[in-house]
Every structure is written in C-alpha cells, then in structure tokens.
Design a protein around this motif. Structure first.
Motif, PDB file in Angstrom:
ATOM      1  N   GLY A 238      76.212 -70.422 -17.418  1.00 43.76           N
ATOM      2  CA  GLY A 238      76.184 -71.398 -16.342  1.00 43.76           C
ATOM      3  C   GLY A 238      76.072 -70.773 -14.988  1.00 43.76           C
ATOM      4  N   GLN A 239      76.130 -71.613 -14.008  1.00 42.99           N
ATOM      5  CA  GLN A 239      76.034 -71.158 -12.627  1.00 42.99           C
ATOM      6  C   GLN A 239      77.393 -70.689 -12.165  1.00 42.99           C
ATOM      7  N   SER A 240      77.415 -69.618 -11.392  1.00 40.78           N
ATOM      8  CA  SER A 240      78.719 -69.190 -10.879  1.00 40.78           C
ATOM      9  C   SER A 240      79.068 -70.037  -9.663  1.00 40.78           C
ATOM     10  N   HIS A 241      80.243 -70.587  -9.701  1.00 35.61           N
ATOM     11  CA  HIS A 241      80.705 -71.436  -8.601  1.00 35.61           C
ATOM     12  C   HIS A 241      81.678 -70.669  -7.734  1.00 35.61           C
ATOM     13  N   GLY A 242      82.003 -71.263  -6.638  1.00 34.73           N
ATOM     14  CA  GLY A 242      83.064 -70.680  -5.817  1.00 34.73           C
ATOM     15  C   GLY A 242      84.350 -71.404  -6.133  1.00 34.73           C
ATOM     16  N   GLY A 243      85.359 -71.153  -5.347  1.00 32.21           N
ATOM     17  CA  GLY A 243      86.602 -71.897  -5.473  1.00 32.21           C
ATOM     18  C   GLY A 243      87.308 -71.658  -6.798  1.00 32.21           C
ATOM     19  N   LEU A 244      87.979 -72.700  -7.243  1.00 26.87           N
ATOM     20  CA  LEU A 244      88.798 -72.586  -8.445  1.00 26.87           C
ATOM     21  C   LEU A 244      87.957 -72.218  -9.664  1.00 26.87           C
ATOM     22  N   MET A 245      86.821 -72.899  -9.786  1.00 29.44           N
ATOM     23  CA  MET A 245      85.938 -72.594 -10.920  1.00 29.44           C
ATOM     24  C   MET A 245      85.549 -71.134 -10.895  1.00 29.44           C
ATOM     25  N   GLY A 246      85.268 -70.623  -9.702  1.00 27.53           N
ATOM     26  CA  GLY A 246      84.855 -69.232  -9.575  1.00 27.53           C
ATOM     27  C   GLY A 246      85.934 -68.283 -10.057  1.00 27.53           C
ATOM     28  N   VAL A 247      87.173 -68.592  -9.683  1.00 24.97           N
ATOM     29  CA  VAL A 247      88.290 -67.742 -10.120  1.00 24.97           C
ATOM     30  C   VAL A 247      88.349 -67.699 -11.643  1.00 24.97           C
ATOM     31  N   ILE A 248      88.253 -68.896 -12.232  1.00 27.24           N
ATOM     32  CA  ILE A 248      88.310 -68.965 -13.694  1.00 27.24           C
ATOM     33  C   ILE A 248      87.158 -68.187 -14.307  1.00 27.24           C
ATOM     34  N   GLN A 249      85.967 -68.389 -13.752  1.00 29.75           N
ATOM     35  CA  GLN A 249      84.799 -67.712 -14.308  1.00 29.75           C
ATOM     36  C   GLN A 249      84.949 -66.204 -14.247  1.00 29.75           C
ATOM     37  N   ARG A 250      85.386 -65.700 -13.086  1.00 27.52           N
ATOM     38  CA  ARG A 250      85.472 -64.243 -12.934  1.00 27.52           C
ATOM     39  C   ARG A 250      86.493 -63.645 -13.879  1.00 27.52           C
ATOM     40  N   SER A 251      87.615 -64.344 -14.054  1.00 29.02           N
ATOM     41  CA  SER A 251      88.628 -63.768 -14.929  1.00 29.02           C
ATOM     42  C   SER A 251      88.194 -63.828 -16.381  1.00 29.02           C
ATOM     43  N   MET A 252      87.428 -64.885 -16.735  1.00 26.26           N
ATOM     44  CA  MET A 252      86.959 -64.976 -18.118  1.00 26.26           C
ATOM     45  C   MET A 252      86.045 -63.815 -18.453  1.00 26.26           C
ATOM     46  N   VAL A 253      85.214 -63.463 -17.493  1.00 28.95           N
ATOM     47  CA  VAL A 253      84.259 -62.382 -17.732  1.00 28.95           C
ATOM     48  C   VAL A 253      84.966 -61.059 -17.989  1.00 28.95           C
ATOM     49  N   ARG A 254      86.150 -60.922 -17.443  1.00 26.92           N
ATOM     50  CA  ARG A 254      86.872 -59.656 -17.611  1.00 26.92           C
ATOM     51  C   ARG A 254      87.206 -59.388 -19.066  1.00 26.92           C
ATOM     52  N   SER A 255      87.484 -60.420 -19.811  1.00 26.69           N
ATOM     53  CA  SER A 255      87.944 -60.152 -21.173  1.00 26.69           C
ATOM     54  C   SER A 255      86.809 -60.141 -22.185  1.00 26.69           C
ATOM     55  N   CYS A 256      85.768 -60.919 -21.951  1.00 33.25           N
ATOM     56  CA  CYS A 256      84.626 -60.817 -22.852  1.00 33.25           C
ATOM     57  C   CYS A 256      83.397 -61.318 -22.115  1.00 33.25           C
TER      58      CYS A 256
END
Lengths: 436, 194
Positions: A238-256
């Motif tokens: 998906g598209q990378s968002h800013g804000g809360l969604m962005g935080v979630i997205q970035r942390s998800m990428v860290r683990s897989c």
C-alpha cells in the motif's frame, strides 16, 4: 470525593482484569471462550422475534394471491387462473415506481427484517412503541457498553502491534525472528478482531496462501485486512501514509518485509510491478495481499479486477470474503464517510460476521493475457462468495440477471396457476361444470 | 429534500392537483422527489426508459404494461401532473368521505380502480377483453413455464366463467361482476406514506 475516586479506581481495575483475562489472552492464543457466538445467537433470536413485524408490507406471492382469490371456491393448490391474479403484479410494479428501495442490491440482499440499526432502515418511521423501546435499548447497549469495550481493545491491539514489532525488529534476521514476528502480528490482529466483535468462519483452509505467492481478494472495507490476517501472515501492499498509520507501517516493516510505496512511486507502473516481483521471487517472503478492485465495493458484486496485479507472475491464491449483512453493513463508502467516521460506525454495529473462502491456487495459462486471467480469477471469487460477477460489459450482465429474476417470478406464479402440473405434464384437464 | 412549502411552490397548479387527486401536500412532495429522482436528465418529463431503469419494475412480468399505463396513446413523455394523476387511482379510499351522489366519482373509488385494472387487459381500449388480449397477459405472466395449449385452456376457462352474455369477450360489467367479492380497495391501493 475520596470514596468516589477509590470506587472509580476499583472499577477500572475490574475493567482491565476482565479485559485481559477474558478477551485478550484467549485472543492472543487463538482460542475463543464462545462468548461471541452465544452473543450472536441471542442477537439473531431477538432480531427475528421482535422485528418481523416491520415487514408488514405484504407477505409472499402465495399469501397475497391467496387473499385475492379468497372469493373463489377452489383453493390455490388446485391450480387456477383468476382475473385478479394480475393485481398482485400490478401493485408490486406500481409500488416500485413510487418507491424503489432496492439500490444496487437485488432481492437476495434486501434485509427482510430490520436489524435495529437506523442506518439500514432508510424509511425509519414510528412503527410501534415496543419497537422503539427495543431500538432505544439497542442504542444504549451499542454505544455505552459495546463501544467503550471495543475502543479499548482496538487501542490495546494497535499499541501492542507497534511495540511488539519494534521489539522484534531488534533481533537479527533468523528463523526465531520470523516466528516471533508472525506471532506478534497474529496476536494483534486477533485483538483487533475482538475489538470489532468479528466472527470469522474460514473455509477450505488447505488452500491458504503460501509464502512467495500472491493473495487476491474482493474488497469491501479496510477491515478486510484484519479479517484475513487473523488466520495467517501477509505482506501488506500500500501507500505509505503519515501520522498514526505511518507509525504503524514503519514499525511493521521492522519485523518482516512489507511493501509500502511512496505516492510518487505508485504512478510508475513498472516500478511497482518490479518491486512486487522482487518480493514474490524471494520465496521466503510472506504472501502479498492485494485487492485488485482498487476500491471498496458494497459486497454484493465483484467489480473489474485491475490487471496490474496479475502481471507480476507467481501463483495467485484467490480468497472470497462475504460479510453477513444482518449484523452491520461493512461497506466503506469512502465518498460519504471518512475513515474515522467509518470505524466508529463499525464499532457501534452489532457485530461483524464474515465468511472467508480460500480458493485453490491459480496460475496464468499459456496464451492467456493478464486481463483474461484477471477475469477468470474474478469469476471464481464471485462464484464462491455468492456475489454478482460484473462482466466487462456491466450493463449486459445486469440485463441478463433481470431476465433471470423475471423468470423466477414467472416460475413461482406458474406453480400456483398450474398446481403441480407444469410444462411437461400429460394430464388431461378435467372440465367439470362449476357453479360460481 | 427541502421543506414542504418550498418544494410545493416549485410545482405549478399544485392546489388544483391536490383537489383533483386528494393527495396531501406531504404526498405531493414525496412524489415530486421521486419524480425528480427518476428524471435523471432533468427534462421535467419521464420517458419509458426512465421507468425501465427501475430494477424492480424490470423484473416484473407485466412491467411493460404498467409502464404503458402512464403514457396515453401517442404520448411519449409523461409530466409530473399526469404522473400524479395516474398514481392517484391507487390511493386508499377515504373512509371519512360521505357518499354524496351529486359529487363526481373520486378518482380512487372502487370503480375507478377496477377501470384501471380493466385497461391493463384491454390494450386496444375497445371496452372488451378479447380472448387474444387475455392470452397476451397470461403469456407475460407465465412465459416459458407453460405450453401454448395450457395457456389457451386457461384463457378458455376464464372467459367461460366470466362471460355472461356469451360474446366470447369480457366486458367491463362482466369484469366487475366476477370480481365483486374482491376487496379492491385493499388490494389495489398503495400506501404512499406509512
């Protein structure tokens, strides 16, 4: 004042222990205390008993015709035509001219009984005191009891997702990391699912998407992701968002690895395809989750699939998702409601009941181009989920469906007129002399 | 949706319309909104295609006839007034209205409703339902589900029962007589507002 404060603290403690004990821990391990299913059963009973009254707009064809024919001495089962039979169709036709409540949904999708959510009954009128009281109770339960519970769960779920994935991200890339990452993801999605009172039924689990594949599903709402991720781990696209969604997205990428695109990248079809291809090629990566319709559809039909996803190659695992409309309309009309509004509506519905079917994997045949392949997958999904398959020429299909419904009505009527006799009967008609 | 008054002021001769049809202002507004919703191209008139776009109507075995009832012979469009006048036939009877023989028959009386139903069958408007016309209606309602012979025998039987003067057709009086026990007001009325 002191007393009030201590009471509040105690209540809060009780609240949290109930939450953790009864909801979170079973959710994390994929167990269920069965509370939700009992709840759903009770709900169905209540809705059936109290709300049938609303459908006073007339009974079935048989009932109506029977009333019309009451002045005749024969009963309907003998089979007969009466001049008044046409009145039934006449009135039904006129009623539809005056007020066509069917939007895009055909009769199978229409709620026969109202599910006590104002938003689904477009003609909300005062019907009876009893019904209004029950509706009022429903509002109180939904907004004051269910809603705070769900919000708390959702917040816990998302917070845990962020923290958990960040923690796992510190580990070096090895099997332990992958296993932990899957665990964290599953737990959080399960908590979120509880946060929506979602009851999900998975069918054909052996066709579950495998690593290195592409999972393709019909799209009805953002919740689809939670629904699917409750039973397996996927790499999100998906598209990378800013804000809360962005935080979630970035942390998800860290683990897989997930595939998040910048807005600018999305326009370049080739860049998108090659990145996805690279992801799929690494056979150890989780299957990617794609919704080829591109937008949320109202769960009665499947729109055209964009062929981009089918050009990547690899094995496609189609999945059909069907929401049960009795408990809440899960469709996100993004033009009408924004995300927050939508989530609030979801959390104040009765429940979300979903059926998920895993279909056998498909690959592109030799000589088949991406568009045809997309169409084939779409048909399979529509067929399984009981959804309408909107063909390329949408209007053509719609005309055909209308013919089928017309035939259905004709069939029903003919069985009344002919009794048990039909087209293939050889019985002679008895010409008895009857007195009116 | 707009307030009742503002919508009513958009409609010319609305007072007369209400008098003639017996609809209340609320009814008129509701019908006007519906008319506008159907009139997708905002021409102020409805054409047969606009009716055809209603899903439920297209699925109705006699949908075409119902649409035809709105268009007088030779007319290709129907305006709001005609639309309302036709629907007025199906208004439930006013229970409170005293039976005053000097006043003209209200448009939603039992006789008017029956006349309307009669016209559904009698397409050529010659005052009789011929065998052929009856067969046509039967065919629409039953289409592929019965054979031609079965259709004919149903038509024969129906005419036999209703045709009192033995002219092999059903006149309006015969039609009315054969339906005298049917609660027409209940069965041929639409509740316009709950």
């Amino acid at each position: 004042m002191e007393d009030l404060w201590s009471i509040a603290v105690v209540l809060l403690q009780v609240w949290f222990s109930v939450m953790i004990g009864f909801i979170m821990i079973p959710a994390m391990f994929g167990l269920s205390l069965g509370v939700t299913s009992v709840y759903i059963q009770i709900l169905v009973k209540i809705l059936e008993v109290t709300v049938r009254k609303l459908d006073e707009k007339g009974g079935s064809m048989e009932q109506e015709m029977g009333e019309l024919r009451r002045y005749r001495t024969q009963s309907i089962s003998r089979g007969e035509f009466a001049l008044s039979d046409s009145f039934y169709f006449y009135i039904k036709g006129l009623e539809s001219i005056v007020d066509d409540q069917v939007t895009q949904r055909f009769s199978s999708e229409e709620l026969v009984s109202w599910n006590l959510l104002t938003r689904t009954n477009h003609n909300f009128h005062y019907i009876s005191l009893r019904l209004t009281i029950i509706w009022g109770l429903g509002v109180i339960i939904r907004y004051c009891v269910l809603f705070p519970l769900r919000i708390t769960l959702a917040i816990i779920g998302l917070t845990w997702l962020v923290i958990g994935t960040t923690l796992v991200g510190f580990l070096p890339n090895n099997r332990l990391k992958n296993w932990l990452s899957e665990l964290v993801h599953l737990m959080c999605y399960r908590i979120c699912a509880r946060g929506l009172s979602a009851t999900i039924q998975y069918h054909n689990k052996l066709n579950k998407p495998q690593k290195g594949g592409i999972c393709v599903a019909n799209h009805t709402s953002p919740i689809d992701i939670v629904i699917l991720a409750n039973d397996g781990c996927y790499a999100m696209v998906g598209q990378s968002h800013g804000g809360l969604m962005g935080v979630i997205q970035r942390s998800m990428v860290r683990s897989c690895p997930h595939v998040w695109f910048e807005r600018s990248e999305m326009r370049d079809r080739n860049a998108v395809t090659s990145r996805l291809r690279a992801h799929v090629a690494a056979k150890t990566n989780l299957p990617i989750l794609i919704f080829p319709e591109g937008t949320c559809i109202n769960n009665t039909s499947v729109m055209m699939f964009k062929k981009g996803s089918f050009e990547i190659g690899g094995t496609i695992y189609p999945v059909a998702i069907k929401y049960d409309p009795r408990f809440g309309d899960a469709f996100w009309n993004s033009a009408k409601y924004n995300m927050v509004n939508y989530l609030l509506r979801m959390m104040t519905s009765w429940a979300i009941v979903v059926n998920v079917w895993y279909l056998p994997p498909m690959t592109r045949r030799v000589g088949e181009d991406a568009a045809q392949f997309a169409n084939r997958v779409k048909s399979a999904i529509a067929h399984q989920g009981g959804l309408l398959d909107m063909a390329w020429d949408g209007s053509l299909k719609r005309a055909k469906v209308k013919e089928e419904f017309k035939e259905q009505q004709q069939k029903m009527y003919s069985s009344m007129v002919m009794g048990k006799k039909g087209r293939n009967s050889q019985e002679p008609h008895t010409e008895s002399t009857r007195r009116q | 949706m707009g307030s009742t008054n503002s919508t009513l002021s958009k409609i010319p001769n609305v007072e007369e319309l209400m008098q003639e049809t017996g609809f209340t202002p609320a009814h008129i507004v509701r019908l006007y909104d519906r008319f506008e919703a159907l009139d997708k191209e905002k021409t102020g008139h409805l054409r047969p295609q606009d009716f055809g776009a209603i899903n439920r109507l297209a699925m109705n075995p006699i949908g075409d006839r119902i649409i035809g009832a709105f268009f007088s012979p030779g007319q290709e469009t129907v305006d709001f007034h005609s639309f309302v006048r036709i629907l007025a036939h199906f208004r439930p009877a006013d229970k409170k209205r005293p039976k005053d023989p000097s006043m003209p028959e209200p448009v939603n009386s039992r006789t008017s409703k029956l006349k309307f139903a009669f016209q559904l069958y009698d397409q050529d408007k010659d005052g009789k339902i011929s065998r052929a016309e009856l067969l046509q209606v039967l065919r629409s309602m039953l289409e592929m589900q019965v054979t031609e012979e079965q259709l004919e025998s149903i038509a024969d039987r129906t005419i036999q029962e209703a045709d009192l003067d033995k002219d092999d057709a059903i006149s309006f009086e015969e039609f009315r007589k054969s339906l005298e026990k049917v609660n027409i007001d209940h069965k041929m009325s639409i509740r316009f507002l709950r």
